[in-house]
Design a protein around this motif. Structure first.
Motif, PDB file in Angstrom:
ATOM      1  N   SER A  89       0.713  -1.106  -0.057  1.00 17.10           N
ATOM      2  CA  SER A  89       0.006   0.102   0.011  1.00 17.10           C
ATOM      3  C   SER A  89       0.790   1.468   0.151  1.00 17.10           C
ATOM      4  N   SER A  90       1.944   1.270   0.897  1.00 23.14           N
ATOM      5  CA  SER A  90       2.736   2.380   0.907  1.00 23.14           C
ATOM      6  C   SER A  90       3.590   2.622  -0.315  1.00 23.14           C
ATOM      7  N   ALA A  91       4.154   1.426  -1.015  1.00 26.59           N
ATOM      8  CA  ALA A  91       4.846   1.565  -2.349  1.00 26.59           C
ATOM      9  C   ALA A  91       4.007   2.004  -3.246  1.00 26.59           C
ATOM     10  N   GLN A  92       2.576   1.558  -3.428  1.00 28.48           N
ATOM     11  CA  GLN A  92       1.762   1.912  -4.188  1.00 28.48           C
ATOM     12  C   GLN A  92       1.565   3.498  -4.253  1.00 28.48           C
ATOM     13  N   LYS A  93       1.398   4.240  -3.125  1.00 25.81           N
ATOM     14  CA  LYS A  93       0.905   5.466  -2.976  1.00 25.81           C
ATOM     15  C   LYS A  93       2.277   6.429  -3.472  1.00 25.81           C
ATOM     16  N   ARG A  94       3.588   5.935  -3.101  1.00 26.44           N
ATOM     17  CA  ARG A  94       4.693   6.428  -3.514  1.00 26.44           C
ATOM     18  C   ARG A  94       4.945   6.553  -4.997  1.00 26.44           C
ATOM     19  N   ALA A  95       4.814   5.129  -5.732  1.00 25.39           N
ATOM     20  CA  ALA A  95       4.725   5.147  -7.151  1.00 25.39           C
ATOM     21  C   ALA A  95       3.658   6.108  -7.791  1.00 25.39           C
ATOM     22  N   ARG A  96       2.566   6.077  -7.447  1.00 27.17           N
ATOM     23  CA  ARG A  96       1.595   7.120  -8.002  1.00 27.17           C
ATOM     24  C   ARG A  96       1.824   8.684  -7.954  1.00 27.17           C
ATOM     25  N   LYS A  97       2.589   8.871  -6.811  1.00 30.72           N
ATOM     26  CA  LYS A  97       3.173  10.066  -6.590  1.00 30.72           C
ATOM     27  C   LYS A  97       4.130  10.736  -7.458  1.00 30.72           C
ATOM     28  N   LEU A  98       4.986   9.510  -7.796  1.00 26.46           N
ATOM     29  CA  LEU A  98       6.083   9.900  -8.736  1.00 26.46           C
ATOM     30  C   LEU A  98       5.612   9.868 -10.068  1.00 26.46           C
ATOM     31  N   LEU A  99       4.510   9.190 -10.519  1.00 29.81           N
ATOM     32  CA  LEU A  99       3.899   9.122 -11.747  1.00 29.81           C
ATOM     33  C   LEU A  99       3.249  10.450 -12.022  1.00 29.81           C
ATOM     34  N   ARG A 100       2.545  11.248 -10.969  1.00 32.75           N
ATOM     35  CA  ARG A 100       1.914  12.325 -11.185  1.00 32.75           C
ATOM     36  C   ARG A 100       2.877  13.514 -11.282  1.00 32.75           C
ATOM     37  N   LEU A 101       4.111  13.302 -10.661  1.00 31.20           N
ATOM     38  CA  LEU A 101       5.235  14.327 -10.717  1.00 31.20           C
ATOM     39  C   LEU A 101       5.827  14.346 -12.166  1.00 31.20           C
ATOM     40  N   PHE A 102       5.783  13.205 -12.799  1.00 25.67           N
ATOM     41  CA  PHE A 102       6.365  13.006 -14.314  1.00 25.67           C
ATOM     42  C   PHE A 102       5.102  13.373 -15.189  1.00 25.67           C
ATOM     43  N   ARG A 103       3.690  13.163 -14.792  1.00 27.75           N
ATOM     44  CA  ARG A 103       2.642  13.799 -15.458  1.00 27.75           C
ATOM     45  C   ARG A 103       2.784  15.420 -15.578  1.00 27.75           C
ATOM     46  N   ASP A 104       2.672  16.061 -14.219  1.00 25.30           N
ATOM     47  CA  ASP A 104       3.053  17.183 -14.167  1.00 25.30           C
ATOM     48  C   ASP A 104       4.003  17.851 -15.131  1.00 25.30           C
ATOM     49  N   GLU A 105       5.179  17.350 -15.118  1.00 25.17           N
ATOM     50  CA  GLU A 105       6.281  17.891 -15.535  1.00 25.17           C
ATOM     51  C   GLU A 105       6.143  17.607 -17.361  1.00 25.17           C
ATOM     52  N   ARG A 106       5.585  16.751 -17.842  1.00 25.02           N
ATOM     53  CA  ARG A 106       5.098  16.646 -19.255  1.00 25.02           C
ATOM     54  C   ARG A 106       4.291  17.766 -19.541  1.00 25.02           C
ATOM     55  N   GLN A 107       3.210  18.055 -18.657  1.00 19.30           N
ATOM     56  CA  GLN A 107       2.070  19.178 -18.935  1.00 19.30           C
ATOM     57  C   GLN A 107       2.839  20.232 -19.049  1.00 19.30           C
ATOM     58  N   ILE A 108       3.958  20.638 -18.015  1.00 17.90           N
ATOM     59  CA  ILE A 108       4.513  21.777 -18.192  1.00 17.90           C
ATOM     60  C   ILE A 108       5.227  22.213 -19.634  1.00 17.90           C
ATOM     61  N   LYS A 109       5.849  21.143 -19.923  1.00 17.63           N
ATOM     62  CA  LYS A 109       6.511  20.870 -21.147  1.00 17.63           C
ATOM     63  C   LYS A 109       5.453  21.294 -22.464  1.00 17.63           C
ATOM     64  N   MET A 110       4.438  20.681 -22.277  1.00 16.47           N
ATOM     65  CA  MET A 110       3.639  20.807 -23.371  1.00 16.47           C
ATOM     66  C   MET A 110       2.992  22.316 -23.660  1.00 16.47           C
ATOM     67  N   ALA A 111       2.709  22.824 -22.378  1.00 15.18           N
ATOM     68  CA  ALA A 111       2.314  24.154 -22.155  1.00 15.18           C
ATOM     69  C   ALA A 111       3.428  25.224 -22.869  1.00 15.18           C
ATOM     70  N   LYS A 112       4.629  24.904 -22.770  1.00 10.93           N
ATOM     71  CA  LYS A 112       5.702  25.720 -23.264  1.00 10.93           C
ATOM     72  C   LYS A 112       5.671  25.795 -25.035  1.00 10.93           C
ATOM     73  N   HIS A 113       4.941  24.572 -25.495  1.00 13.71           N
ATOM     74  CA  HIS A 113       5.106  24.114 -27.001  1.00 13.71           C
ATOM     75  C   HIS A 113       3.880  24.547 -27.555  1.00 13.71           C
ATOM     76  N   SER A 114       3.171  25.100 -26.994  1.00 14.32           N
ATOM     77  CA  SER A 114       1.475  25.210 -27.282  1.00 14.32           C
ATOM     78  C   SER A 114       1.378  26.399 -28.423  1.00 14.32           C
ATOM     79  N   GLY A 115       0.764  26.151 -29.304  1.00 12.27           N
ATOM     80  CA  GLY A 115       0.675  27.036 -30.532  1.00 12.27           C
ATOM     81  C   GLY A 115       0.482  26.223 -31.883  1.00 12.27           C
ATOM     82  N   PRO A 116       1.268  26.635 -32.764  1.00 14.53           N
ATOM     83  CA  PRO A 116       1.056  25.886 -34.264  1.00 14.53           C
ATOM     84  C   PRO A 116       1.315  24.433 -34.294  1.00 14.53           C
ATOM     85  N   HIS A 117       2.077  23.992 -33.120  1.00 13.46           N
ATOM     86  CA  HIS A 117       2.328  22.613 -33.386  1.00 13.46           C
ATOM     87  C   HIS A 117       1.667  21.901 -32.258  1.00 13.46           C
TER      88      HIS A 117
END
Length: 577
Positions: free
Chosen positions: A487-515
């Motif tokens: 249970s504890s390992a699952q929570k931490r793994a999900r938190k890491l996945l959310r960190l990766f998702r948030d980082e990807r969304q930040i990158k996507m926001a930087k490239h928003s526009g024609p592409h």
């Protein structure tokens, strides 16, 4: 509550027994009558509060008690007189024996007889000393003597002490190192004592030297023999101390009160000096005693630290030294003291622990060192000295060993919350690969949790570390932990996945526009790839659970346990968000 109204037998008589009985309060009439009906002298009226009335109480009981006390006193006096009589008989018997041994003492009184016996004993002792001059007979007192022989240039050296085999070799080494020629040597032992007599001449090579130089050599011989005698006496004292240390260890192991009493007697300082000795056996017995004195006793631990053991630890570790294990166990016990005792110069012993971790192969010894470091790392102020002493690379290396991984990861987690510790982890070439590998240890769930915790610390607001983790293939491992981990390992793994998702969304926001259409297409492909990967993990999980169920059924477990295991094994795991 009982009150006694005691009747006196006559006006002239006096009965004060009631004054000595705390349970009775006596009130007597002067004429010996109570109301109109007189009571006899052997009775009294007693008011009982429970019954609410006066009752008669016989004084015969008091008389009986007095008679018993008097009988006991008489018996004690009789026993004392009998013991005193026997003691006088023994003294007189011994005095009679002395009168038979010493002549002309038949009519002497006791004091004169004892004075004469003392005189005779002194004369006999003096005669014995004079009679032994011509023989090599050990005496009771230790002595070192160097004196010239009559009519020659030779000297006679004498040393008398308790017999110890190593003294002979010490004497030989001492005499061989001096410029003298040994002419004669006599050694005798008696009742645990030994006497050595050496006759020598002073020489330089094969040429004799003058009188003044000979006297100087004789003084040197005297000093050398005194050193040998002091060494032998010190060795005897150390042996007694070693035996005392063994006894302290035994008693402290059995009784907690002994630990407190022993330290009050001041044994800690002596044991610490023995623990820092150059003699291995002496070190071990002292360290074992200190370990048992420190168990569960905060005061004793503080006293050991105050005695300076942390500042005087050996600077060089020898692998064959058996006392390393005891040093590690003692430091593990002392490390629980906390912040006050482990600031500033006290942390000098960290290098000692690091050297043990580097060179020692014993698992138990390493574990004791890791426990000590784990206790110390819980205090944030200690993170700086730990990191500056180079402990992070060693801990990362120990993480790869399953036996030491859990404690090493705990220490790294404690250090990672500080700026110095986090930087040390980020600068390591093995991070994050070694931590991701630990995430895949399905048989070590605690290590998975600790590793995930460190990865969260490193990934927090750190794009560089997130990219390193993604490039190292952390996503599939995290999906597997999020599905199959604790249970504890699952929570931490999900938190890491959310960190990766948030980082990807930040990158996507930087490239928003024609592409944006192209990025949306890539995101759709990533989602489809994630779904395929998740389906694969689910199938793998189901297949593994079926294998476990089959093995348990084939093992012939009883129906209730089998059903419970079946339900536990096939319970669904929630997928990460």
């Amino acid at each position: 509550m009982v009150h006694s109204f005691y009747e006196k037998s006559s006006s002239s008589g006096s009965d004060i027994s009631g004054l000595f009985n705390p349970t009775l309060q006596t009130v007597g009439a002067s004429n010996g009558d109570v109301a109109n009906g007189g009571l006899s002298s052997s009775h009294s009226l007693v008011y009982e509060s429970e019954k609410g009335e006066l009752v008669k109480f016989s004084s015969a009981a008091r008389v009986g008690k007095n008679e018993i006390c008097e009988a006991k006193a008489l018996a004690a006096l009789k026993n004392h007189s009998e013991a005193e009589r026997r003691r006088r008989e023994r003294i007189n018997g011994h005095l009679a024996t002395l009168r038979g041994l010493v002549p002309s003492t038949e009519k002497m009184d006791k004091a004169t007889l004892l004075a004469e016996v003392i005189k005779q004993v002194k004369e006999l002792k003096k005669s014995a000393v004079e009679a032994s001059k011509g023989f090599v007979i050990p005496m009771d007192a230790d002595e070192v003597k160097v004196e010239p022989c009559d009519g020659s240039m030779s000297y006679s050296a004498t040393i008398c002490c308790d017999f110890r085999p190593e003294i002979i070799s010490d004497l030989r080494q001492t005499l061989d190192s001096l410029p003298l020629h040994l002419e004669k040597a006599e050694i005798s032992t008696l009742a645990g004592r030994m006497k050595n007599v050496f006759v020598f001449t002073c020489c330089k090579g094969n040429v004799s030297i003058d009188t003044e130089a000979s006297q100087a050599v004789a003084r040197t011989v005297h000093q050398a023999l005194c050193s040998v005698l002091e060494k032998a006496s010190a060795s005897l004292d150390w042996e007694e101390k070693e035996e005392a240390a063994k006894e302290i260890e035994r008693l402290a192991k059995e009784d907690e009160k002994v630990r407190e009493l022993a330290t009050e007697l001041g044994v800690v300082t002596v044991l610490v000096s023995m623990a820092l000795s150059d003699v291995a056996s002496r070190r071990r017995v002292a360290l074992k005693a200190l370990i048992h004195l420190s168990y569960g006793n905060h005061k004793n631990k503080a006293l050991i630290v105050e005695a300076g053991i942390l500042c005087k630890l050996p600077k060089k570790i020898e692998l064959e030294d058996e006392s390393i294990r005891e040093f590690a166990d003692l430091l593990s016990s002392l490390s629980s003291l906390g912040n006050i005792q482990f600031r500033d110069s006290s942390l000098n012993f960290l290098q000692f622990l690091i050297d043990i971790l580097k060179s020692c192969r014993s698992f138990d010894t390493k574990e004791s060192c890791l426990v000590a470091m784990c206790n110390i790392s819980t205090v944030l102020e200690n993170a700086g000295p730990l990191v500056s002493n180079g402990v992070v690379p060693i801990l990362l290396e120990l993480c790869s060993e399953k036996g030491t991984s859990e404690k090493a990861l705990t220490i790294l987690g404690n250090l990672g919350v500080t700026l110095m510790g986090k930087k040390a982890l980020e600068n390591s070439s093995t991070v994050p690969k070694c931590l991701i590998e630990i995430l895949s240890w399905e048989d070590e769930p605690k290590c998975q949790e600790l590793s995930a915790n460190i990865l969260i610390i490193l990934a927090h607001k750190n794009s560089t570390q997130i990219n390193k983790m993604v490039e190292s293939g952390i996503i599939p491992v995290l999906l597997q932990v999020a599905l199959l981990g604790t249970s504890s390992a699952q929570k931490r793994a999900r938190k890491l996945l959310r960190l990766f998702r948030d980082e990807r969304q930040i990158k996507m926001a930087k490239h928003s526009g024609p592409h944006s259409s192209r990025i949306a297409l890539e995101n759709q492909r990533d989602r489809e790839e994630g779904k395929r990967m998740m389906k694969s993990l689910v199938r793998e999980s189901l297949h593994r659970n079926m294998e476990i169920i089959t093995k348990r059924v084939n093992a012939g477990e009883d129906s209730s346990n089998g059903l419970k295991s079946l339900l536990t094994s096939t319970s669904s795991k929630s997928l990460p968000n």
